[in-house]
Write an enzyme that holds these catalytic residues in place. Sequence first.
Site, PDB file in Angstrom:
ATOM      1  N   ASP A 104       2.705  10.622  29.238  1.00  0.00           N
ATOM      2  CA  ASP A 104       1.352  10.125  29.019  1.00  0.00           C
ATOM      3  C   ASP A 104       0.324  11.083  29.597  1.00  0.00           C
ATOM      4  O   ASP A 104       0.311  11.355  30.795  1.00  0.00           O
ATOM      5  CB  ASP A 104       1.243   8.745  29.683  1.00  0.00           C
ATOM      6  N   THR A 149      -4.133  12.556  25.451  1.00  0.00           N
ATOM      7  CA  THR A 149      -3.652  13.914  25.200  1.00  0.00           C
ATOM      8  C   THR A 149      -4.456  14.534  24.066  1.00  0.00           C
ATOM      9  O   THR A 149      -4.902  15.684  24.161  1.00  0.00           O
ATOM     10  CB  THR A 149      -2.156  13.894  24.842  1.00  0.00           C
TER      11      THR A 149
HETATM   12  P1  ADP Z   1      -2.183  10.605  22.981  1.00  0.00           P
HETATM   13  O1  ADP Z   1      -2.236  10.653  24.471  1.00  0.00           O
HETATM   14  O2  ADP Z   1      -3.253  11.428  22.368  1.00  0.00           O
HETATM   15  O3  ADP Z   1      -2.116   9.232  22.445  1.00  0.00           O
HETATM   16  P2  ADP Z   1       0.540  10.875  22.043  1.00  0.00           P
HETATM   17  O4  ADP Z   1       1.599  11.701  22.637  1.00  0.00           O
HETATM   18  O5  ADP Z   1       0.646   9.403  22.147  1.00  0.00           O
HETATM   19  O6  ADP Z   1      -0.837  11.373  22.631  1.00  0.00           O
HETATM   20  O7  ADP Z   1       0.446  11.281  20.513  1.00  0.00           O
HETATM   21  C1  ADP Z   1      -0.458  10.683  19.644  1.00  0.00           C
HETATM   22  C2  ADP Z   1      -0.406  11.328  18.283  1.00  0.00           C
HETATM   23  O8  ADP Z   1       0.919  11.254  17.754  1.00  0.00           O
HETATM   24  C3  ADP Z   1      -1.306  10.586  17.318  1.00  0.00           C
HETATM   25  O9  ADP Z   1      -1.989  11.542  16.536  1.00  0.00           O
HETATM   26  C4  ADP Z   1      -0.333   9.783  16.492  1.00  0.00           C
HETATM   27  O10 ADP Z   1      -0.836   9.503  15.195  1.00  0.00           O
HETATM   28  C5  ADP Z   1       0.864  10.687  16.456  1.00  0.00           C
HETATM   29  N1  ADP Z   1       2.109   9.950  16.213  1.00  0.00           N
HETATM   30  C6  ADP Z   1       2.628   8.947  16.939  1.00  0.00           C
HETATM   31  N2  ADP Z   1       3.788   8.494  16.404  1.00  0.00           N
HETATM   32  C7  ADP Z   1       4.007   9.232  15.305  1.00  0.00           C
HETATM   33  C8  ADP Z   1       5.047   9.272  14.318  1.00  0.00           C
HETATM   34  N3  ADP Z   1       6.073   8.442  14.355  1.00  0.00           N
HETATM   35  N4  ADP Z   1       4.949  10.173  13.335  1.00  0.00           N
HETATM   36  C9  ADP Z   1       3.910  11.017  13.296  1.00  0.00           C
HETATM   37  N5  ADP Z   1       2.906  11.048  14.193  1.00  0.00           N
HETATM   38  C10 ADP Z   1       2.950  10.174  15.181  1.00  0.00           C
END
Ligand code: ADP
Length: 548
Positions: A63, A97
Amino acid sequence: MLSGNMPILVLKEGTSREQGKNAQKNNIEAAKTIADAIRTTLGPKGMDKMLVDSIGDIIISNDGATILKEMDVEHPTAKMIVEVAKSQDTAVGDGTTSAVIMAGELLKQAETLLEQGVHSTVITNGYRLAVNEAKNHLEKIALKATDDKTLKKIAMTALSGKNTSLSSDFLSDLVVKAVDAVAEDRNGRIVVDTANIKVDKKNGGSVSDTQFINGLVIDKEKVHAKMPSSVKDAKIALIDSALEIKKTEIEAKVQISDPTKIQDFLNQESDTFKNMVEKIKKSGANVVLCQKGIDDIAQHYLAKEGIYAVRRVKKSDMEKLAKATGAKMITNLDDLTAESLGKAGKVEEKKISDDRMTFITDAANPKAVSLLIRGGTEHVISEIERSLNDAIRVVALTKEDGKYLPGGGAIEAELAMKIRSFANTVGGREQLAIEAFAKALEIIPRTLSENAGMDPINTLIQLKAEHEKGHVTYGINFETNDLGDMTKIGVVDPLRVKKHALESAVEVSTMILRIDDVIASRKSSASEGPGGMGGMGGMGGMGGMPPM
Ligand code: ADP
Ligand code: MG
């Protein structure tokens, strides 16, 4: 040339002064370093970071906000980037992120423009125009729904890539259930107060033992073995003072000269407790939840009356209990009446692992629920706790707004296209900055594909082609390592998270770009008056002094 209204950044004593281009360059560098450090954690295929502190405690997390919070960052502009993650986390609970990576990329693009001689105010203006345009498009593109199926997809997307991903299906159901339970309709508007969802954890068992409780759980057992283990139709007294006699009072008052008086004294003490319990009983209470201690003798009488009692309940829990059961917090037992009691369908003690906890369910106000997290180790449970809290937030936002967006880089690819054509309508030097903003947006799909081991250049080219064909919801499908319709595979993010991430990325990057002078300031203690560090502080103004 420096414009007159540029803010200056003030450094602590011990650091030298940096001015103009040099200051800007160093600030950008520092911010980019932070963004780079967390790039590999983005998305479901992102890696974890292990943070080790000076005494060897570790946190393993995926995270962004957590990682940055724990990182020991020194450089002032780097700290500003860390603040972005924190504020994104506080405001919407997810997208940290993304916000930081976007901020880093906006600065990187700005650097190129600065080198080409574009002034930083032109860049910041362009970024502002671009982000407003982007927000308008987001509103237009946003999909509308608040059904549980959509909410579950939001939770699943937020949980994917966390250490929880194996159980994200199961956990997402719990999150949606909890949010649904506390959602309120206020004059036709849905409001979700996530404070009404209590997330608790208990080591042991496995993640799949995590449970939803329609009520509250407190990590305390009943104080006396002879008390009932379960009370139906509970009438709950919430007492925030001790059911004890202060030891000092006894010492002050009692001088026992005659041995026979000892018994009298003890009887008297016992009578006091008997009286206390009498008052509790008279009110009709069959459960006592006490924020302070309960004397052994009082425990004995309470048990004798068949009253379930718990002591040393946390203040925060007491407040939640008051809200959930409708009980009034009582300090003086004389104020305890039938009206001041809270109500719950059931209060019972349950064994979880080796501990006993008190479950208060079917409370008078059903808008209070708990999730009790279980899992093998402290690290696992803590990361689940963080992830669940994030998921609760994003599901709550989506429930409130009813608006969400395709994830997986789809929205950034779409915006990049839209912002490029917007740039053409603006013209002038700002056009360059707006184009740079569009380019910066592509860092999200690029990083997602990099982290999945896909070819980032090819992926971006294909993604652009799809969006030019009008496939708004096309993004990166990690299952197939290909492109796909994100709404079909259920990768969706709340509108508010995406909007806020763009806003805060622009806010911090423009703030950093406007700094052109970094001066070592005097120690704050020096400004308090003469003496102390004053002498040093006075000399430290221009820096060059070793840190004290
Ligand atoms: P943040 O701290 O920005 O939320 P994350 O590591 O949670 O960072 O990543 C978020 C990004 O990953 C978002 O753009 C989300 O749409 C994308 N994402 C999450 N799950 C999936 C998935 N299964 N397939 C493609 N993209 C995904
Ligand atoms: Mg996330």
